[in-house]
Design an enzyme around this catalytic site. Structure first.
Site, PDB file in Angstrom:
ATOM      1  CG  HIS A  68      11.350  -7.840 -12.235  1.00  0.00           C
ATOM      2  ND1 HIS A  68      11.175  -8.828 -12.408  1.00  0.00           N
ATOM      3  CD2 HIS A  68      11.113  -7.318 -11.264  1.00  0.00           C
ATOM      4  CE1 HIS A  68      11.051  -9.283 -11.040  1.00  0.00           C
ATOM      5  NE2 HIS A  68      10.750  -8.258 -10.501  1.00  0.00           N
ATOM      6  CG  ASP A  92      11.698 -10.345  -6.838  1.00  0.00           C
ATOM      7  OD1 ASP A  92      12.362  -9.679  -7.511  1.00  0.00           O
ATOM      8  OD2 ASP A  92      10.417 -10.188  -6.609  1.00  0.00           O
ATOM      9  N   GLY A 145      10.281   1.477   3.266  1.00  0.00           N
ATOM     10  CA  GLY A 145      10.572   2.459   2.247  1.00  0.00           C
ATOM     11  C   GLY A 145       9.915   3.832   2.493  1.00  0.00           C
ATOM     12  CG  ASP A 162       9.237  -4.554  -7.488  1.00  0.00           C
ATOM     13  OD1 ASP A 162       8.122  -4.961  -7.671  1.00  0.00           O
ATOM     14  OD2 ASP A 162      10.283  -5.300  -7.540  1.00  0.00           O
ATOM     15  CB  SER A 163       5.109  -1.484  -3.562  1.00  0.00           C
ATOM     16  OG  SER A 163       3.765  -1.381  -4.684  1.00  0.00           O
ATOM     17  CG  ASP A 165      -1.695  -5.837  -4.893  1.00  0.00           C
ATOM     18  OD1 ASP A 165      -2.185  -5.070  -5.961  1.00  0.00           O
ATOM     19  OD2 ASP A 165      -1.069  -6.816  -5.075  1.00  0.00           O
ATOM     20  N   PRO A 169       1.790  -4.289   4.282  1.00  0.00           N
ATOM     21  CG  PRO A 169       3.571  -5.682   4.420  1.00  0.00           C
ATOM     22  CD  PRO A 169       2.075  -5.671   4.420  1.00  0.00           C
TER      23      PRO A 169
HETATM   24  N1  AG3 Z   1       5.154  -6.867  -6.817  1.00  0.00           N
HETATM   25  C1  AG3 Z   1       3.973  -6.530  -7.431  1.00  0.00           C
HETATM   26  C2  AG3 Z   1       2.934  -7.557  -7.234  1.00  0.00           C
HETATM   27  C3  AG3 Z   1       1.478  -6.865  -7.752  1.00  0.00           C
HETATM   28  C4  AG3 Z   1       0.563  -7.987  -7.806  1.00  0.00           C
HETATM   29  N2  AG3 Z   1      -0.830  -7.449  -7.717  1.00  0.00           N
HETATM   30  C5  AG3 Z   1      -1.813  -7.549  -8.649  1.00  0.00           C
HETATM   31  N3  AG3 Z   1      -1.826  -8.539  -9.620  1.00  0.00           N
HETATM   32  N4  AG3 Z   1      -2.658  -6.608  -8.545  1.00  0.00           N
HETATM   33  C6  AG3 Z   1       6.065  -7.715  -7.663  1.00  0.00           C
HETATM   34  C7  AG3 Z   1       7.343  -7.982  -7.172  1.00  0.00           C
HETATM   35  C8  AG3 Z   1       8.281  -8.510  -8.195  1.00  0.00           C
HETATM   36  N5  AG3 Z   1       9.617  -7.859  -7.983  1.00  0.00           N
END
Ligand code: AG3
Length: 288
Positions: A68, A92, A145, A162-163, A165, A169
């Site tokens: 973050h 989150d 989004g 902030d997606s 993978d 979705p």
């Molecule tokens: N979003 C990113 C998660 C990616 C995990 N992927 C990976 N290990 N390749 C996190 C959300 C936090 N706000």
């Protein structure tokens, strides 16, 4: 052959075909399906509470600060005058929390597809948002989004994606169309940053995004940070900017801006934020 998934008492992530990561579930706190995805939270003594979506680790209490902080302060400090920030995803609330630490940020719009994740995180992971959802500067929109950027008429100085993978979705957030529409919402010196996976494991994903950025942005690249639970080496963050100026900012100037912001962090410093753009050979080789 034993299926890695079948380890009782462990949460096994099989995001990558030839690699699995197991985290011990000391206590299972929640396990349910939202309208959109499977959501689980458990406690692990080393990582604290861990949220997984469809079996993939999204956030852990112990290492979320790295992710973050790097996706907010790096572009906001490089930009130097960001007042309006758009977060795509980030249910989150951790990204909103960090962006709102900047007193100079007047407005944050956060667009999350899954209301279930927001509600749930407030209850089970309150420390991650840490009050961000109550900040009057935050406008929370529950929407896809990709739909939002299609119809939005506002503009933003910094956009943070902030997606998850690019499976399920989150997939639409990795398309050229989405990137192009996001770019059109940026102001003059605007910057778009994106969660772009772990390049050692997901190199194609980075190459695809970088190819799109190359066609769209005056300045485009990626930067790196190692987040222990995103296994396989450092994670890449896509960076696309309408001007060269933010990334050309001298370190002394970044430090002056940071001192003025008066924010406490545990990972980001202006020097780390700048050095994160130094790319190892195997990552450079993934650039188009
Ligand atoms: N979003 C990113 C998660 C990616 C995990 N992927 C990976 N290990 N390749 C996190 C959300 C936090 N706000």
């Amino acid at each position: 052959m034993t299926e890695p998934r079948s380890m009782p008492g462990w949460s096994v992530e099989t995001l990558h075909e030839d690699h699995a990561q197991a985290l011990r579930e000391a206590t299972l706190l929640y396990d349910s399906e939202t309208d959109i995805q499977r959501l689980r939270v458990f406690r692990n003594p080393t990582f604290g509470r861990i949220l997984t979506l469809d079996g993939v680790v999204q956030v852990t209490e112990a290492d979320e600060f790295i992710y973050h902080e790097m996706l907010t302060h790096t572009p906001i400090i490089a930009h130097g005058a960001a007042k309006r920030v758009l977060i795509i995803g980030g249910g989150d609330g951790g990204m909103a929390r960090e962006a709102l630490k900047h007193r100079s940020v007047e407005h944050v719009t956060m667009v999350e597809i899954d209301a279930g994740v927001v509600e749930f995180s407030k209850t089970y992971l309150p420390g991650i948002s840490n009050g961000a959802f109550d900040d009057p500067r935050l406008n929370l929109v529950i929407d896809d989004g990709a739909e939002f950027v299609k119809t939005c008429t506002d503009s933003f100085d910094v956009i943070i994606v902030d997606s998850t993978d690019p499976i399920g979705p989150g997939e639409v957030l990795f398309t050229d169309t989405f990137y192009g529409r996001a770019k059109n919402l940026l102001t003059g010196n605007g910057i778009l940053v994106t969660q772009n996976g772990v390049p050692f494991m997901q190199g194609q994903e980075l190459t695809n995004t970088m190819r799109a950025f190359k066609a769209l942005f005056a300045d485009w690249t990626c930067y790196l940070a190692t987040i222990p639970t995103y296994a396989g080496g450092p994670m890449a963050f896509g960076y696309g900017a309408l001007s060269d100026a933010p990334r050309a900012t001298p370190l002394a100037e970044l430090e002056a801006r940071w001192a003025k912001a008066g924010i406490e962090t545990r990972y980001y410093t202006p020097a780390v934020g700048q050095a994160a753009f130094a790319l190892p050979g195997y990552v450079s080789a993934l650039m188009p």
